[in-house]
Design an enzyme around this catalytic site. Structure first.
Site, PDB file in Angstrom:
ATOM      1  N   HIS A 166      12.969  -6.625 -10.357  1.00  0.00           N
ATOM      2  CA  HIS A 166      14.256  -7.133 -10.828  1.00  0.00           C
ATOM      3  C   HIS A 166      15.222  -5.989 -11.093  1.00  0.00           C
ATOM      4  O   HIS A 166      14.815  -4.838 -11.244  1.00  0.00           O
ATOM      5  CB  HIS A 166      14.082  -7.954 -12.110  1.00  0.00           C
ATOM      6  CG  HIS A 166      13.536  -9.333 -11.867  1.00  0.00           C
ATOM      7  ND1 HIS A 166      12.188  -9.583 -11.730  1.00  0.00           N
ATOM      8  CD2 HIS A 166      14.162 -10.536 -11.719  1.00  0.00           C
ATOM      9  CE1 HIS A 166      12.003 -10.880 -11.508  1.00  0.00           C
ATOM     10  NE2 HIS A 166      13.189 -11.476 -11.494  1.00  0.00           N
ATOM     11  N   LYS A 189      17.548  -6.547 -16.621  1.00  0.00           N
ATOM     12  CA  LYS A 189      16.643  -7.605 -17.094  1.00  0.00           C
ATOM     13  C   LYS A 189      15.807  -7.059 -18.242  1.00  0.00           C
ATOM     14  O   LYS A 189      15.122  -6.055 -18.103  1.00  0.00           O
ATOM     15  CB  LYS A 189      15.740  -8.097 -15.956  1.00  0.00           C
ATOM     16  CG  LYS A 189      14.863  -9.277 -16.372  1.00  0.00           C
ATOM     17  CD  LYS A 189      14.162  -9.884 -15.171  1.00  0.00           C
ATOM     18  CE  LYS A 189      13.214 -11.010 -15.562  1.00  0.00           C
ATOM     19  NZ  LYS A 189      13.867 -12.125 -16.232  1.00  0.00           N
TER      20      LYS A 189
HETATM   21  N1  LIG Z   1      15.613 -19.591 -14.545  1.00  0.00           N
HETATM   22  C1  LIG Z   1      16.231 -18.909 -13.579  1.00  0.00           C
HETATM   23  O1  LIG Z   1      16.134 -19.239 -12.384  1.00  0.00           O
HETATM   24  C2  LIG Z   1      17.061 -17.722 -13.940  1.00  0.00           C
HETATM   25  C3  LIG Z   1      17.865 -17.073 -12.989  1.00  0.00           C
HETATM   26  C4  LIG Z   1      18.657 -15.984 -13.383  1.00  0.00           C
HETATM   27  C5  LIG Z   1      18.632 -15.565 -14.712  1.00  0.00           C
HETATM   28  N2  LIG Z   1      17.813 -16.205 -15.608  1.00  0.00           N
HETATM   29  C6  LIG Z   1      17.788 -15.856 -17.026  1.00  0.00           C
HETATM   30  O2  LIG Z   1      18.981 -16.384 -17.607  1.00  0.00           O
HETATM   31  C7  LIG Z   1      19.377 -15.556 -18.706  1.00  0.00           C
HETATM   32  C8  LIG Z   1      20.824 -15.117 -18.477  1.00  0.00           C
HETATM   33  O3  LIG Z   1      20.878 -14.256 -17.357  1.00  0.00           O
HETATM   34  P1  LIG Z   1      22.237 -13.560 -16.920  1.00  0.00           P
HETATM   35  O4  LIG Z   1      21.880 -12.619 -15.837  1.00  0.00           O
HETATM   36  O5  LIG Z   1      23.302 -14.572 -16.697  1.00  0.00           O
HETATM   37  O6  LIG Z   1      22.570 -12.727 -18.278  1.00  0.00           O
HETATM   38  P2  LIG Z   1      23.973 -12.088 -18.728  1.00  0.00           P
HETATM   39  O7  LIG Z   1      24.866 -11.851 -17.551  1.00  0.00           O
HETATM   40  O8  LIG Z   1      23.622 -10.938 -19.624  1.00  0.00           O
HETATM   41  O9  LIG Z   1      24.665 -13.235 -19.615  1.00  0.00           O
HETATM   42  C9  LIG Z   1      24.173 -13.593 -20.886  1.00  0.00           C
HETATM   43  C10 LIG Z   1      25.065 -14.667 -21.474  1.00  0.00           C
HETATM   44  O10 LIG Z   1      24.503 -15.090 -22.711  1.00  0.00           O
HETATM   45  C11 LIG Z   1      25.468 -14.894 -23.764  1.00  0.00           C
HETATM   46  N3  LIG Z   1      24.738 -14.537 -24.976  1.00  0.00           N
HETATM   47  C12 LIG Z   1      24.080 -13.396 -25.259  1.00  0.00           C
HETATM   48  N4  LIG Z   1      23.547 -13.460 -26.502  1.00  0.00           N
HETATM   49  C13 LIG Z   1      23.881 -14.674 -26.995  1.00  0.00           C
HETATM   50  C14 LIG Z   1      23.635 -15.354 -28.221  1.00  0.00           C
HETATM   51  N5  LIG Z   1      22.950 -14.761 -29.221  1.00  0.00           N
HETATM   52  N6  LIG Z   1      24.117 -16.609 -28.394  1.00  0.00           N
HETATM   53  C15 LIG Z   1      24.826 -17.215 -27.407  1.00  0.00           C
HETATM   54  N7  LIG Z   1      25.100 -16.622 -26.208  1.00  0.00           N
HETATM   55  C16 LIG Z   1      24.618 -15.380 -26.020  1.00  0.00           C
HETATM   56  C17 LIG Z   1      26.389 -13.791 -23.255  1.00  0.00           C
HETATM   57  O11 LIG Z   1      27.641 -13.856 -23.946  1.00  0.00           O
HETATM   58  P3  LIG Z   1      28.614 -12.553 -23.973  1.00  0.00           P
HETATM   59  O12 LIG Z   1      29.245 -12.465 -22.606  1.00  0.00           O
HETATM   60  O13 LIG Z   1      29.592 -12.880 -25.049  1.00  0.00           O
HETATM   61  O14 LIG Z   1      27.733 -11.364 -24.290  1.00  0.00           O
HETATM   62  C18 LIG Z   1      26.496 -14.210 -21.782  1.00  0.00           C
HETATM   63  O15 LIG Z   1      27.366 -15.318 -21.656  1.00  0.00           O
HETATM   64  C19 LIG Z   1      18.360 -14.412 -18.755  1.00  0.00           C
HETATM   65  O16 LIG Z   1      17.327 -14.751 -19.673  1.00  0.00           O
HETATM   66  C20 LIG Z   1      17.788 -14.376 -17.342  1.00  0.00           C
HETATM   67  O17 LIG Z   1      16.481 -13.831 -17.295  1.00  0.00           O
HETATM   68  C21 LIG Z   1      17.051 -17.274 -15.243  1.00  0.00           C
END
Ligand SMILES: NC(=O)c1ccc[n+]([C@@H]2O[C@H](COP(=O)([O-])OP(=O)(O)OC[C@H]3O[C@@H](n4cnc5c(N)ncnc54)[C@H](OP(=O)(O)O)[C@@H]3O)[C@@H](O)[C@H]2O)c1
Length: 236
Positions: free
Chosen positions: A135, A139
């Site tokens: 990844h 991550k």
């Molecule tokens: N299941 C799947 O297929 C899949 C696929 C991709 C990713 N994921 C997972 O999805 C999650 C997000 O991934 P990403 O790449 O989109 O991450 P990212 O770009 O870092 O985005 C994180 C988001 O969560 C918000 N956030 C962070 N801390 C928070 C809190 N305490 N309360 C509420 N909101 C909060 C952030 O807000 P701010 O912008 O204000 O910081 C941002 O909107 C990760 O756990 C990743 O491993 C899963």
């Protein structure tokens, strides 16, 4: 049928922002709230009364946010990595007590779901197996939730076929330039079978976001895995 009211938690993130675009373009959904870090999520959910919630924040927060969703009367689809089996059991009890549905989807991609099904088939023959997951370097969790889920499925499929569950070692790589990649390697004397999945963009998750949210709107109880959602869509 009226559109499902949906709130996206993590709406400014890579996955959450993509989900907002997909849901806004789909007439089956009405995007009623977008939340990010620092927002009072209980208040956001109370104020917007969503039917379903897409949770894509940060590792370790998924269970707490799913609980908030269920307590507000909404049905969560958790994409955030790292829910434990114990947390899923607790959320299932809470969901059933409220006659609501919910899902933890460690991976929303249809391709990955098919790789996992193929891995289960190979595991039934008792082959030795190891997983290499790679990844991007932002991550936070390692091993990935998907790799752990795949390893669990391989062990369970072996056992169901009368073999020892054994171990399924997982190797994690975190490097800039990568997105999300996984190889499931099965070895036997003189041969190797490799199942490989590469996600090149968030588009890999679009069908899973839509199918998963429709699925949680229909079911009762909180479970793990996007497979049942894809099976339902295929039969629909
Ligand atoms: N299941 C799947 O297929 C899949 C696929 C991709 C990713 N994921 C997972 O999805 C999650 C997000 O991934 P990403 O790449 O989109 O991450 P990212 O770009 O870092 O985005 C994180 C988001 O969560 C918000 N956030 C962070 N801390 C928070 C809190 N305490 N309360 C509420 N909101 C909060 C952030 O807000 P701010 O912008 O204000 O910081 C941002 O909107 C990760 O756990 C990743 O491993 C899963």
């Amino acid at each position: 049928m009226s559109a499902l009211r949906v709130a996206v938690l993590g709406a400014t993130g890579r996955l959450g922002a993509y989900a907002c675009r997909v849901l806004e373009a789909d007439q089956g959904f009405e995007l009623v709230a977008r939340a990010r870090a620092g927002d009072d999520l209980a208040r956001v959910l109370r104020g917007s009364s969503p039917d379903v919630v897409f949770e894509a924040t940060a590792a370790g927060l998924g269970a707490r946010h799913a609980r908030l969703a269920l307590e507000s009367g909404a049905r969560p689809l958790v994409a955030t990595s790292g829910l434990t089996a114990e947390e899923v059991r607790e959320l299932d009890l809470l969901a059933r007590a409220r006659d609501l549905g919910g899902l933890y989807a460690p991976n929303l991609s249809r391709g990955m779901w098919l790789v996992q099904r193929a891995a289960e088939e190979l595991a039934r023959h008792g082959l030795a197996c190891e997983i290499v997951e790679q990844h991007h370097d932002r991550k936070r969790d390692a091993p990935s939730g998907t790799a752990l889920d795949t390893a669990r499925r391989v062990r369970e499929a072996r056992q169901a076929a009368g073999h020892a569950a054994g171990s399924v070692p997982v190797h994690s790589v975190r490097l800039p330039g990568l997105l999300a990649h996984q190889e499931v390697l099965f070895g036997a004397p003189g041969e190797l079978v490799t199942l490989r999945h590469d996600a090149f963009s968030s588009e890999a998750y679009g069908p899973g976001i839509v199918a998963g949210l429709r699925h949680v709107a229909r079911r009762v109880g909180f479970a793990t895995g996007i497979g049942a959602a894809f099976e339902t869509e295929r039969g629909a």
